[in-house]
Design a protein around this motif. Structure first.
Motif, PDB file in Angstrom:
ATOM      1  N   MET A  53      -5.078  16.849   9.489  1.00 13.98           N
ATOM      2  CA  MET A  53      -4.364  16.505   8.188  1.00 13.98           C
ATOM      3  C   MET A  53      -4.985  14.931   7.830  1.00 13.98           C
ATOM      4  SD  MET A  53      -0.456  15.609   7.834  1.00 13.98           S
ATOM      5  CE  MET A  53       0.111  17.514   8.294  1.00 13.98           C
ATOM      6  N   ASP A  54      -5.174  15.032   6.446  1.00 13.44           N
ATOM      7  CA  ASP A  54      -5.731  13.756   6.025  1.00 13.44           C
ATOM      8  C   ASP A  54      -4.636  13.210   5.151  1.00 13.44           C
ATOM      9  OD1 ASP A  54      -8.134  14.447   7.343  1.00 13.44           O
ATOM     10  OD2 ASP A  54      -9.010  15.244   5.651  1.00 13.44           O
ATOM     11  N   ALA A  55      -4.959  11.892   4.527  1.00 16.42           N
ATOM     12  CA  ALA A  55      -4.362  11.072   3.663  1.00 16.42           C
ATOM     13  C   ALA A  55      -5.308  10.624   2.649  1.00 16.42           C
ATOM     14  CB  ALA A  55      -3.358  10.110   4.147  1.00 16.42           C
ATOM     15  N   ILE A  56      -4.628  10.271   1.487  1.00 22.03           N
ATOM     16  CA  ILE A  56      -5.493   9.494   0.436  1.00 22.03           C
ATOM     17  C   ILE A  56      -4.656   8.380  -0.096  1.00 22.03           C
ATOM     18  CG2 ILE A  56      -5.018  11.229  -1.440  1.00 22.03           C
ATOM     19  CD1 ILE A  56      -7.927  10.707  -2.430  1.00 22.03           C
ATOM     20  N   VAL A  57      -5.249   7.180  -0.453  1.00 23.64           N
ATOM     21  CA  VAL A  57      -4.342   6.042  -0.777  1.00 23.64           C
ATOM     22  C   VAL A  57      -5.270   5.314  -1.576  1.00 23.64           C
ATOM     23  CG1 VAL A  57      -4.502   4.865   1.347  1.00 23.64           C
ATOM     24  CG2 VAL A  57      -2.478   4.439  -0.180  1.00 23.64           C
ATOM     25  N   ALA A  58      -4.654   4.487  -2.661  1.00 22.95           N
ATOM     26  CA  ALA A  58      -5.223   3.361  -3.346  1.00 22.95           C
ATOM     27  C   ALA A  58      -4.429   2.179  -2.863  1.00 22.95           C
ATOM     28  CB  ALA A  58      -5.052   3.599  -4.893  1.00 22.95           C
ATOM     29  N   VAL A  59      -5.241   1.155  -2.477  1.00 25.12           N
ATOM     30  CA  VAL A  59      -4.503  -0.235  -1.915  1.00 25.12           C
ATOM     31  C   VAL A  59      -5.154  -1.473  -2.504  1.00 25.12           C
ATOM     32  CG1 VAL A  59      -4.104   0.769   0.522  1.00 25.12           C
ATOM     33  CG2 VAL A  59      -6.123  -0.623   0.252  1.00 25.12           C
ATOM     34  N   ASN A  60      -4.223  -2.430  -2.596  1.00 21.54           N
ATOM     35  CA  ASN A  60      -4.640  -3.737  -3.087  1.00 21.54           C
ATOM     36  C   ASN A  60      -5.266  -4.592  -2.258  1.00 21.54           C
ATOM     37  OD1 ASN A  60      -3.053  -2.537  -5.343  1.00 21.54           O
ATOM     38  ND2 ASN A  60      -1.068  -3.985  -4.667  1.00 21.54           N
ATOM     39  N   ASP A  61      -5.593  -5.772  -2.487  1.00 21.98           N
ATOM     40  CA  ASP A  61      -6.392  -6.482  -1.422  1.00 21.98           C
ATOM     41  C   ASP A  61      -5.650  -6.930  -0.097  1.00 21.98           C
ATOM     42  OD1 ASP A  61      -4.635  -8.239  -2.567  1.00 21.98           O
ATOM     43  OD2 ASP A  61      -5.988  -9.704  -3.108  1.00 21.98           O
ATOM     44  N   ASP A  62      -4.187  -6.652  -0.152  1.00 22.77           N
ATOM     45  CA  ASP A  62      -3.362  -6.900   1.112  1.00 22.77           C
ATOM     46  C   ASP A  62      -2.703  -5.758   1.433  1.00 22.77           C
ATOM     47  OD1 ASP A  62      -1.371  -6.294  -0.969  1.00 22.77           O
ATOM     48  OD2 ASP A  62      -0.344  -8.014  -0.795  1.00 22.77           O
ATOM     49  N   TRP A  63      -3.308  -4.431   1.151  1.00 19.01           N
ATOM     50  CA  TRP A  63      -3.066  -3.136   1.405  1.00 19.01           C
ATOM     51  C   TRP A  63      -1.606  -2.834   0.879  1.00 19.01           C
ATOM     52  CZ3 TRP A  63      -5.955   0.374   4.254  1.00 19.01           C
ATOM     53  CH2 TRP A  63      -7.382  -0.030   4.639  1.00 19.01           C
ATOM     54  N   GLY A  64      -1.196  -3.421  -0.140  1.00 25.57           N
ATOM     55  CA  GLY A  64      -0.103  -2.927  -0.958  1.00 25.57           C
ATOM     56  C   GLY A  64      -0.460  -1.850  -1.644  1.00 25.57           C
ATOM     57  N   ILE A  65       0.660  -0.728  -1.991  1.00 23.56           N
ATOM     58  CA  ILE A  65       0.343   0.362  -2.494  1.00 23.56           C
ATOM     59  C   ILE A  65       0.920   0.354  -3.798  1.00 23.56           C
ATOM     60  CG2 ILE A  65      -0.569   1.607  -0.681  1.00 23.56           C
ATOM     61  CD1 ILE A  65       2.250   3.041  -0.532  1.00 23.56           C
ATOM     62  N   GLY A  66       1.957  -0.604  -4.108  1.00 20.11           N
ATOM     63  CA  GLY A  66       2.701  -0.497  -5.270  1.00 20.11           C
ATOM     64  C   GLY A  66       4.323  -1.107  -5.232  1.00 20.11           C
ATOM     65  N   ALA A  67       4.928  -0.937  -6.331  1.00 26.32           N
ATOM     66  CA  ALA A  67       6.344  -1.518  -6.475  1.00 26.32           C
ATOM     67  C   ALA A  67       7.065  -0.642  -7.258  1.00 26.32           C
ATOM     68  CB  ALA A  67       6.177  -2.925  -6.972  1.00 26.32           C
ATOM     69  N   ASP A  68       8.209  -0.531  -6.971  1.00 23.98           N
ATOM     70  CA  ASP A  68       9.280   0.266  -7.717  1.00 23.98           C
ATOM     71  C   ASP A  68       8.674   1.836  -8.014  1.00 23.98           C
ATOM     72  OD1 ASP A  68      10.976  -1.885  -7.841  1.00 23.98           O
ATOM     73  OD2 ASP A  68       9.646  -2.555  -9.502  1.00 23.98           O
ATOM     74  N   GLY A  69       8.244   2.230  -6.929  1.00 18.18           N
ATOM     75  CA  GLY A  69       7.536   3.728  -7.151  1.00 18.18           C
ATOM     76  C   GLY A  69       6.470   3.840  -7.716  1.00 18.18           C
ATOM     77  N   THR A  70       5.629   2.989  -8.415  1.00 20.54           N
ATOM     78  CA  THR A  70       4.692   3.206  -9.316  1.00 20.54           C
ATOM     79  C   THR A  70       3.184   2.272  -8.515  1.00 20.54           C
ATOM     80  OG1 THR A  70       3.620   3.472 -11.321  1.00 20.54           O
ATOM     81  CG2 THR A  70       5.011   1.582 -10.919  1.00 20.54           C
ATOM     82  N   GLN A  71       2.213   2.906  -8.868  1.00 20.02           N
ATOM     83  CA  GLN A  71       1.029   2.185  -8.083  1.00 20.02           C
ATOM     84  C   GLN A  71       0.826   0.770  -9.176  1.00 20.02           C
ATOM     85  OE1 GLN A  71      -2.120   5.416  -8.841  1.00 20.02           O
ATOM     86  NE2 GLN A  71      -2.779   4.665  -6.996  1.00 20.02           N
ATOM     87  N   SER A  72       0.240  -0.216  -8.562  1.00 19.51           N
ATOM     88  CA  SER A  72      -0.195  -1.475  -9.138  1.00 19.51           C
ATOM     89  C   SER A  72      -1.077  -1.299 -10.067  1.00 19.51           C
ATOM     90  CB  SER A  72      -0.450  -2.710  -8.198  1.00 19.51           C
ATOM     91  OG  SER A  72       0.437  -2.693  -7.135  1.00 19.51           O
TER      92      SER A  72
END
Length: 160
Positions: free
Chosen positions: A1-20
């Motif tokens: 099983m794999d995953a895909i993710v977009a991360v900010n410089d601090d490995w944050g992925i978003g806020a309030d259910g949406t991407q930054s």
């Protein structure tokens, strides 16, 4: 099983259910990488998709505590139910959000990461794979830029 993710410089992925950050190149990469895969997604993340609907041309397994029916998706209520639903597919990709990533983290073999060299306030994070002894970066792409935002595509593999 794999995953895909977009991360900010601090490995944050978003806020309030949406991407930054929304990058066309990342959306294209996501589409290419999930093509032909069953996707496991949380209900709130799915609601952030265009039209709030499941992704087209992919089996969508939606993990939620809510008693809902979602047209075009198989709704499950636990990790075990999601794994059972995914067992019939050759390729399975976990696509978020944060709680869904964590539910399946120990089962991930490979993680495709869009590393965005920018900061945004986040309320959700992905584990920093650069500091995780169980993962190694097996591919780090060239730096790209879109709308003044620098990013690169990286692939992390779980050590055996």
């Amino acid at each position: 099983m794999d995953a895909i993710v977009a991360v900010n410089d601090d490995w944050g992925i978003g806020a309030d259910g949406t991407q930054s950050f929304v990058l066309r190149a990342d959306r294209k990469f996501f589409s290419e990488m999930t093509k032909g895969c069953a996707v496991i997604v949380g209900r709130r993340t799915m609601e952030d998709f265009p039209g709030g609907k499941p992704l087209k041309n992919r089996p969508n397994i939606v993990v939620t505590r809510s008693e809902v029916q979602i047209e075009g998706a198989e709704v499950v209520h636990s990790t075990e139910e999601a794994l059972a639903a995914a067992s019939g597919y050759e390729k399975v990709m976990v696509i978020g959000g944060a709680s869904v990533y964590m539910q399946f983290f120990s089962l991930l073999d490979r993680v495709y990461v869009t590393k965005i060299d920018a900061h945004a306030e986040s309320t959700a994070y992905f584990p920093n794979l650069d500091h995780n002894p169980d993962f190694v970066c097996e591919h780090e792409g060239e730096e790209q830029e879109e709308n003044g935002i620098k990013f690169r595509f990286c692939t992390y593999k779980r050590k055996k």
